[in-house]
Write an enzyme that holds these catalytic residues in place. Structure first.
Site, mmCIF file in Angstrom:
data_model
loop_
_atom_site.group_PDB
_atom_site.id
_atom_site.type_symbol
_atom_site.label_atom_id
_atom_site.label_comp_id
_atom_site.label_asym_id
_atom_site.label_seq_id
_atom_site.Cartn_x
_atom_site.Cartn_y
_atom_site.Cartn_z
ATOM 1 N N HIS A 1 5.321 -14.737 -16.094
ATOM 2 C CA HIS A 1 5.805 -15.834 -17.051
ATOM 3 C C HIS A 1 6.816 -15.153 -18.013
ATOM 4 C CE1 HIS A 1 5.836 -19.790 -18.464
ATOM 5 N NE2 HIS A 1 4.557 -20.183 -18.235
ATOM 6 N N ARG A 2 7.135 -13.878 -17.971
ATOM 7 C CA ARG A 2 8.110 -13.318 -19.027
ATOM 8 C C ARG A 2 9.482 -13.875 -18.549
ATOM 9 N NH1 ARG A 2 6.251 -7.352 -18.877
ATOM 10 N NH2 ARG A 2 6.164 -7.848 -16.885
#
Length: 429
Positions: free
Chosen positions: A401-402
């Protein structure tokens, strides 16, 4: 001996290709070391004589610890033995003469005395990389050979003899006098390992604690690294009727379902380079090629991920042949590091075991992994309200999710489904 960079703290000696007192040429294979995923032939950086072995086959030693001493003249062999007797292999510090880091390549091994040990271990053939390559070129079945190398290992000369060829051993070389050189335990290269873990072996020693093997230890380390990454998961249902029809048509030509799925993923990733990217502290690493790694369970425990490099460029028939070769060599621990640690996207397919759906753990160093469930007949409603039966499978993608957001993952799955449902024939072009 070369020292290879890794997070591994110790290595295991599979077999010694040379015996104490044997002449050793520079670049000649001396020992076979078990890494996380492969048995590696380790070459000598020096010429001389193998004076003494301090770590026997089957034993382990810390990375960087001496495992043998090489004397540069026969006269210095006794002195080297005395030096080894006065030191402790597990705690000695390597001398300034030890080799710098490098990755060993398969090399031709020297002839050795015939051993009585069978050329199989835990159900797999024990052969040097050079012997396997020659067997393929000369069309020799390794299953029919008895190895003449240490511990029954099949070497190049065994293959040549079976094919009717006679090899010429290298001429011995003279060497100047010098202190004995320690051969140090090399460090195997790390690689990514996806989840889920494979099933335990059939013969389980109930009531006992069984130590992890090197491959299982690699899984443990990589899974702990994965826990530090913020991930999310997105699921999608894909109708596979058209893909199943295509598979039945081209399966006789050697195409596998794994090959079809890997090709479909690679083609879709061309439209979604972010899903093929990975996180770095400097920013997003967009990869120049699409290297699809596929999880394979090993018979003796652990996982390995052979990589279909440049999968988007391979036709489906070449890709399937490449995959078969990778799996065959993975299960005999003969893959080179770049063949299992260069993946940019991973597939984990438990659908072949009848699993409906599951979530996969993100491999370290990658941005996404796709979990594929089984394709099953399902009653569905058509747009006009009519009921019918279609084959459908559940897929779930796990993303970092970064760098990847929900809309990115959803768009990728939507395009993958469109390709599989409406245009799978394009995968054969």
């Amino acid at each position: 001996m070369p020292a290879l960079s890794s997070t591994m703290t110790e290595g295991k000696i599979v077999s010694w290709e040379k015996s104490p007192g044997d002449k050793v040429e520079k670049g000649e294979t001396v020992v076979v070391v078990e890494s996380d995923k492969a048995d590696m032939d380790v070459e000598s950086f020096y010429e001389g004589y193998l004076a003494t072995i301090t770590v026997s086959a089957g034993d382990s030693a810390p990375v960087g610890a001496p495992i043998a001493l090489i004397a540069e003249t026969e006269a210095e062999i006794e002195a080297a033995k005395q030096q080894a007797a006065q030191s402790t292999p597990a705690t000695d510090t390597a001398t300034p003469q030890q080799a710098t880091a490098s990755t060993p390549e398969p090399v031709q091994t020297a002839p050795a005395a015939i051993a009585d040990t069978p050329s199989r271990r835990n159900g797999r053939i024990i052969a040097s990389p050079r012997a396997r390559k020659l067997a393929k070129e000369l069309r020799v079945d390794l299953n029919t050979l008895r190895g003449s190398g240490p511990h029954g290992r099949i070497v190049a000369e065994d293959v040549e003899a079976a094919a009717g060829k006679v090899s010429t051993p290298p001429a011995p070389a003279t060497t100047p006098a010098a202190p004995p050189t320690p051969a140090v335990m090399p460090t195997p290269t790390p690689a990514t390992m996806p989840a889920p873990l494979p099933a335990p072996p059939a013969a389980v020693p109930l009531g006992e604690v069984v130590p992890f093997n090197t491959l299982q230890n690699a899984v443990v380390r990589n899974m702990m690294v994965s826990l530090q990454v913020p991930t999310f998961r997105v699921g999608y249902t894909i109708t596979t009727d058209e893909l199943d029809k295509l598979y039945k048509k081209i399966k006789p030509k050697g195409v596998t379902m794994t090959g079809l799925l890997a090709k479909a993923v690679a083609v879709t990733l061309q439209k979604h380079p972010l899903v093929n990217a990975s996180y770095t502290e400097r920013g997003i690493q967009y990869h120049s090629s699409i290297n699809v790694a596929v999880a394979v369970a090993m018979a003796d425990g652990g996982l390995i991920t052979p990589v279909l490099r440049h999968a988007e460029q391979l036709d489906i028939y070449s890709l399937s042949r490449t995959w078969k070769d990778l799996v065959d060599r993975a299960r005999t621990k003969q893959l080179q590091p770049e063949e299992y640690n260069s993946g940019t996207f991973t597939l984990s397919n438990l659908g072949m075991f009848g699993v409906d759906r599951f979530d996969a753990i993100l491999p370290p160093g990658q941005g996404s992994i796709l979990a594929i469930g089984a394709s099953r007949p399902t009653v569905v409603a058509s747009p006009d309200g009519m009921m019918g039966v279609k084959r459908q499978m559940q897929v779930n993608i796990t993303c970092d999710h970064r760098i990847i957001y929900g809309t990115d993952a959803a768009a990728f799955l939507q395009d993958l489904a469109k390709l599989i449902e409406t245009d799978p024939q394009s995968l054969t072009l």
